[in-house]
Design a protein around this motif. Structure first.
Motif, PDB file in Angstrom:
ATOM      1  N   UNK A 188      42.547  38.248  48.869  1.00  0.00           N
ATOM      2  CA  UNK A 188      43.613  38.107  47.875  1.00  0.00           C
ATOM      3  C   UNK A 188      43.427  39.114  46.744  1.00  0.00           C
ATOM      4  N   UNK A 189      42.201  39.240  46.256  1.00  0.00           N
ATOM      5  CA  UNK A 189      41.924  40.163  45.152  1.00  0.00           C
ATOM      6  C   UNK A 189      42.274  41.595  45.542  1.00  0.00           C
ATOM      7  N   UNK A 225      43.142  36.688  38.752  1.00  0.00           N
ATOM      8  CA  UNK A 225      42.363  35.695  38.007  1.00  0.00           C
ATOM      9  C   UNK A 225      42.109  34.456  38.861  1.00  0.00           C
ATOM     10  N   UNK A 226      43.130  34.033  39.613  1.00  0.00           N
ATOM     11  CA  UNK A 226      42.955  32.873  40.494  1.00  0.00           C
ATOM     12  C   UNK A 226      41.967  33.185  41.608  1.00  0.00           C
ATOM     13  N   UNK A 227      42.037  34.410  42.157  1.00  0.00           N
ATOM     14  CA  UNK A 227      41.120  34.795  43.236  1.00  0.00           C
ATOM     15  C   UNK A 227      39.682  34.827  42.739  1.00  0.00           C
ATOM     16  N   UNK A 228      39.467  35.300  41.535  1.00  0.00           N
ATOM     17  CA  UNK A 228      38.115  35.311  40.964  1.00  0.00           C
ATOM     18  C   UNK A 228      37.567  33.893  40.880  1.00  0.00           C
ATOM     19  N   UNK A 270      51.115  19.779  43.393  1.00  0.00           N
ATOM     20  CA  UNK A 270      51.227  20.652  44.555  1.00  0.00           C
ATOM     21  C   UNK A 270      52.118  21.844  44.250  1.00  0.00           C
ATOM     22  N   UNK A 271      51.924  22.910  45.022  1.00  0.00           N
ATOM     23  CA  UNK A 271      52.754  24.098  44.878  1.00  0.00           C
ATOM     24  C   UNK A 271      52.118  25.289  45.560  1.00  0.00           C
ATOM     25  N   UNK A 272      52.692  26.482  45.398  1.00  0.00           N
ATOM     26  CA  UNK A 272      52.079  27.696  45.951  1.00  0.00           C
ATOM     27  C   UNK A 272      50.638  27.832  45.465  1.00  0.00           C
ATOM     28  N   UNK A 273      49.778  28.340  46.344  1.00  0.00           N
ATOM     29  CA  UNK A 273      48.348  28.375  46.013  1.00  0.00           C
ATOM     30  C   UNK A 273      47.741  29.707  46.421  1.00  0.00           C
TER      31      UNK A 273
END
Length: 594
Positions: free
Chosen positions: A159-160, A374-377, A88-91
């Motif tokens: 987000x992107x 990169x995470x948003x993609x 778990x953590x920031x996402x």
């Protein structure tokens, strides 16, 4: 890995211990797991630090609070969480709704921003804990897959777009994804791009995306290290490249999150929204890894574990957190066996804050933006949407509507609309369900829909009517209307109606009153209303709704076939022979076919 861990609800454990799966695990912890958990925790730390800082910046709070939101929740989930491996953590999926609330209530003040974000974490934590204790862990299943895809695609775009200005080092006003894209395009054409920042950020993004296909190579860590070294070696911070700067030394302290003169409705709604998103992601990821390890995870305990982790984050200067689809695979690939991996990771991050907080001072903001982009993609879903378009176009367009709502109105209104659409979708299926008038088909067992078998034979004076949905307030009137239409359409005078009630899984007060009126109306016409294959719980409800005097036991039949036999035995009719050529039908069956 197939090593199973104790289930969180082991019946041999004390009742209170069932809510603390981490303690239950210690009873069966194997010494051979310890080196692997420690090694996996240290590997995991290389992801926790840059990702935590990046997602904090994307959520509108200073980067160090991303580390605070990493340490305490990992420790809390290790104690209360049922999953053996989940991290778990920031996402990234939570960044947009957190940012939307933070920007609207903080007025640009970093301290107000973190107070608002911490309050959201407390709300999210309480929301999850209450729903978990009430055993409502199924609530996120109310969002259908197309609606979830539409919402997550909208979140990914939000987000992107929010990170692109940081990549170009251009300041724009927060005005929603579409207007922000327009402002960014105008600023780029106006020559406002800071080329050094763009070069660092674009290079970092390229490294992350190129190395993403290699599971065992920490692409994010490599990109962040290279970007930091470039800034340090070439003095790019002296040329205008914005960097993280000094972060406070020490651990987060216990603090009561409170914000005066704020829009508390926005904070509460935002907290509930991120709780739903977080649990939807967590439950899916948890079930996935539970299946891999041949274990079971209780969704209610999962909600409690997630809630406690968020509550801990809120009271220790953090912000809402969720499970991570990027860090959990890192832990698994590194050999993680239990939640001790997360504990080691949390302690390593804490050691960094105590011993070497300035190690990250030259980390460029554009590289952090690249991590989030990169995470948003990775959040976008296109492949399965193409399949949905091919097999069910109206659900595809429902997904597109949800996507457009998030893109135009923002994350919080978007999830509200997603919930409304999910409820409408659910009600629509039950509001206008399929129904059928049944008949006998030559050489085919059972009774079948006349629309599919137009040559099916009817029985004189008998209407077999099937309703393929629960009976409730939204469809009660339609049920009555369609049944009476079937009676009017009968080629012979009707003496009995049999409702094939096997698909009817429930009734409510409105539909029960409708059945009372319908029975009285049919009785005035000389028609008896019977039921076949009605489930016992539904029949018990009819008794509770005081209909037992209206429908005696002989009005209920175990099968459609037995209902037909009963009718043919009591009525002076040659119904089968008059409905079809003699000898063309098999004898009445003893069961029904749907």
């Amino acid at each position: 890995m197939t090593t199973a861990t104790p289930r969180p609800h082991d019946k041999t454990a004390p009742h209170w211990l069932r809510w603390l799966p981490g303690l239950a695990l210690l009873k069966s912890y194997q010494a051979a797991w310890l080196p692997k958990d420690i090694a996996a925790g240290l590997v995991l730390t290389t992801m926790l630090v840059p990702v935590g800082i990046a997602y904090a910046e994307a959520s509108g709070v200073p980067g160090v609070y991303g580390l605070y939101a990493t340490i305490i929740p990992l420790l809390a989930y290790a104690l209360f969480g049922p999953s053996r491996i989940l991290v778990l953590g920031p996402d990234s999926a939570l960044a947009a709704p957190i940012l939307a609330v933070v920007l609207s209530v903080s007025g640009g003040d970093p301290m107000r921003a973190i107070a608002a974000a911490s309050m959201m974490a407390v709300v999210a934590g309480l929301f999850c804990i209450v729903l978990g204790l009430m055993r409502l862990g199924f609530i996120t299943e109310l969002l259908s897959k197309p609606i979830r895809y539409g919402y997550m695609n909208g979140i990914a775009l939000t987000v992107l777009v929010s990170q692109l200005p940081k990549l170009y080092d251009i300041s724009i006003d927060d005005a929603g994804p579409l207007r922000e894209m327009q402002q960014l395009a105008l600023a780029i054409m106006d020559g406002q791009t800071h080329w050094a920042s763009l070069a660092v950020g674009a290079s970092s993004l390229a490294v992350i995306l190129l190395l993403k296909r290699f599971d065992r190579i920490p692409g994010i860590l490599i990109a962040v290290i290279l970007a930091t070294l470039a800034v340090k070696l070439f003095g790019l911070d002296q040329q205008g490249v914005k960097v993280l700067g000094e972060i406070p030394q020490g651990l987060p302290s216990l603090a009561w999150p409170w914000l005066s003169n704020a829009d508390y409705v926005k904070i509460v709604l935002g907290g509930c929204a991120v709780a739903l998103i977080a649990f939807a992601d967590t439950s899916v990821l948890s079930r996935t890894y539970a299946a891999r390890t041949n274990t079971r995870v209780d969704p209610n305990q999962e909600m409690v574990g997630l809630g406690v982790a968020n509550l801990a984050a809120g009271f220790f200067q953090g912000f809402p957190i969720s499970s991570s689809a990027s860090r959990t695979p890192v832990a698994e690939a590194a050999g993680s066996r239990t939640q001790l991996t997360g504990v080691v990771g949390a302690l390593a991050v804490a050691a960094l804050l105590i011993a070497a907080p300035n190690l990250l001072r030259h980390l460029p903001n554009s590289a952090l933006a690249a991590v989030v982009i990169a995470a948003a993609i990775g959040l976008f879903e296109f492949k399965d949407l193409r399949r949905i378009y091919r097999i069910q176009q109206w659900e595809f367009w429902l997904s597109m509507l949800c996507f457009a709502a998030v893109a135009v109105f923002g994350a919080i209104p978007g999830i509200c609309l997603a919930v409304v659409l999910a409820i409408i979708e659910f009600l629509w299926d039950g509001w206008r369900p399929h129904f059928a008038v049944l008949g006998r088909v030559p050489n085919l067992r059972g009774y079948h829909d006349l629309k599919r078998y137009p040559h099916a034979a009817l029985i004189d004076g008998l209407v077999l009517f099937r309703w393929d949905a629960p009976l409730f307030f939204a469809n009660a009137e339609l049920f009555q209307q369609r049944l009476l239409e079937a009676v009017d359409a009968s080629p012979t005078p009707v003496r009995r109606v049999v409702v094939a009630a096997e698909p009817v899984t429930s009734v409510d007060v409105t539909s029960a009153d409708m059945l009372r009126e319908l029975c009285a109306h049919l009785a005035r016409e000389g028609i008896a209303l019977h039921f076949a294959e009605m489930k016992d719980p539904v029949r018990d409800k009819l008794k509770r709704f005081e209909l037992s005097g209206l429908f005696s036991d002989d009005r209920f039949h175990p099968t459609v076939g037995s209902a037909v036999d009963d009718y043919l035995g009591r009525e002076d009719t040659n119904g089968l022979e008059s409905a079809a050529p003699a000898g063309s039908l098999p004898p009445p069956p003893t069961h029904s076919s749907h």
